[in-house]
Design a protein around this motif. Sequence first.
Motif: not given
Length: 223
Positions: A106-113
């Motif tokens: 999830a942290p990587l997905l949020v960073m990507k967003l």
Amino acid sequence: MIIVHHLEHSRSQRVLFLLEEMGLEYEIKHYKRDPRTNLAPAELKAAHPLGKSPMIEDDGKMIPETGAIIEYLVYKYGEGKWSPEPGSDDWMHYSYWMHAAEGSIAPLLVMKLIFSKITQPPVPFFVRPITKKVSQQINRSYIGPSLKGLMDLMEQQLTDTQWFAGNEFSAVDAMMSFAAEGVAVRGSLGDRYPKIQAFLDAVHSRPAFKRALERGGPYDLMS
Ligand SMILES: N[C@@H](CCC(=O)N[C@@H](CS)C(=O)NCC(=O)O)C(=O)O
């Protein structure tokens, strides 16, 4: 009665999904995102200082954090089902993915967003060439490779076993449903991740998932 503090378009969906799978009774308190910031409304902060969703209320206790909620529900109401035998190989996978979903994926997905948003309005157009370069660089050097490693691992797990913790559906599959949706939207599965795609198809066709969608309302992932 369990109360779910449920924010529209959010990872709270997977808590509703698990509650439906377990056949538990629950009520939903619905919250809408702020149309300007896309964040949760102030009322959610009134319910708990974090102001994030999901949160559940049960027996006078307020429980935030999806993994903690899922473990609570399985421990309190699972009657020995919904998780593999503690200490077994399947349980090791159960525990790993239960933590990896929010701890690593999830942290990587949020960073990507977030890094995709700094390349768009309202960032002023004359700054955008710089923010775009920064975004691309961070994606190339960190987010992309880290996400690929995790997606490869998800694919391998779903090649070795039908679900994330063995060949039977368990609570960690509800936990991982949002991670799989996230990598499909933000990471793009293409034809390199057929097992993750098959997992998503299987999740989406489960009657409990459909019921959870009906009760939870709008669920436009990662918007
Ligand atoms: N790790 C937490 C993340 C909670 C979280 O960030 N939820 C988002 C919804 S997907 C939220 O409440 N966002 C609204 C906001 O930050 O104001 C969990 O899994 O419960």
